[in-house]
Design an enzyme around this catalytic site. Sequence first.
Site, PDB file in Angstrom:
ATOM      1  CB  THR A  86      42.202  38.431  37.857  1.00 28.91           C
ATOM      2  OG1 THR A  86      42.823  37.968  39.118  1.00 28.91           O
ATOM      3  CG2 THR A  86      40.612  37.831  37.770  1.00 28.91           C
ATOM      4  CE  LYS A 101      40.929  36.062  42.102  1.00 27.20           C
ATOM      5  NZ  LYS A 101      42.089  37.219  41.571  1.00 27.20           N
ATOM      6  CE  LYS A 159      40.411  42.620  36.312  1.00 25.80           C
ATOM      7  NZ  LYS A 159      41.360  41.610  36.358  1.00 25.80           N
TER       8      LYS A 159
END
Length: 288
Positions: free
Chosen positions: A97, A172, A240
């Site tokens: 990711t 995502k 994050k």
Amino acid sequence: MAKVAFVGLGVMGYPMAGHLAAKGHSVTVYNRTAAKAEAWVAEHGGASAPTPAEAARGAEIVFSCVGNDDDLRGVTTGAGGVFETLAPGAILVDNTTASAAVARELSEAARARGARFIDAPVSGGQAGAENGVLTVMCGGEEEAYARAEPVILAFARACRLMGPAGSGQLTKMVNQITIAGLLQGLSEALSFARKAGLDGEAVLEVISKGAAGSWQMENRGKTMLADAFDFGFAVDWMRKDLAICLGEADRNGAALPVTALVDQFYKEVQGMGGGRWDTSSLIRRLTK
């Protein structure tokens, strides 16, 4: 069956690479901590390599699953990285990711070598990786995706090409924005139920069958009531990811007021010592 490499054997990469081996693919692995790669080989067969470049040598498809943009650059375009040996016609499939910007950057770097790149972040967490039922959202060229999809499905139950390079990462981001809002709403709802004197599990049983139902409610509602968070997708990782979402929103002009607020709530959870707790630990803020 394909000759593949897998770079990065963390909590996600280790089982994902295992599913590739179980499906009969020839797998060479690399991990920054060599002992973990050796343990993987002892469990699954295949081979390990001392650098990403050596793992990628001769591979038709190279998978990577590391921590962030900088880690990804390190194992791809850095010294000893995948791009030193990535063959023309090969495909780099990145399951990290990361940002859409680094995906586009690596797509161009792959094209310059006559290879192809697919950004393919996953959803489903550690349990999804271990059970081979991840959802994979991809960005890249149709021809490369068509070649990679049957191999990706070794560890996934759903996989879709969303558009050109970067589109997987953008999808995502949508996923993480949605989860952040859902978990905050569920935290507030369950805290309210407690304050109202209701049986929390009975409440979940009823409302999960209606319009309020969600994966988070079905899979995290009871553990939230039990104050159990020592599992799942860590708060540190979520922060994050949300930083990536908020950075992209600054670039494209999207308004993410709730996401920005929930990110700060997660910062509070980190301050409580919960950086490695599951993301459903948002409820701790309301019950501390």
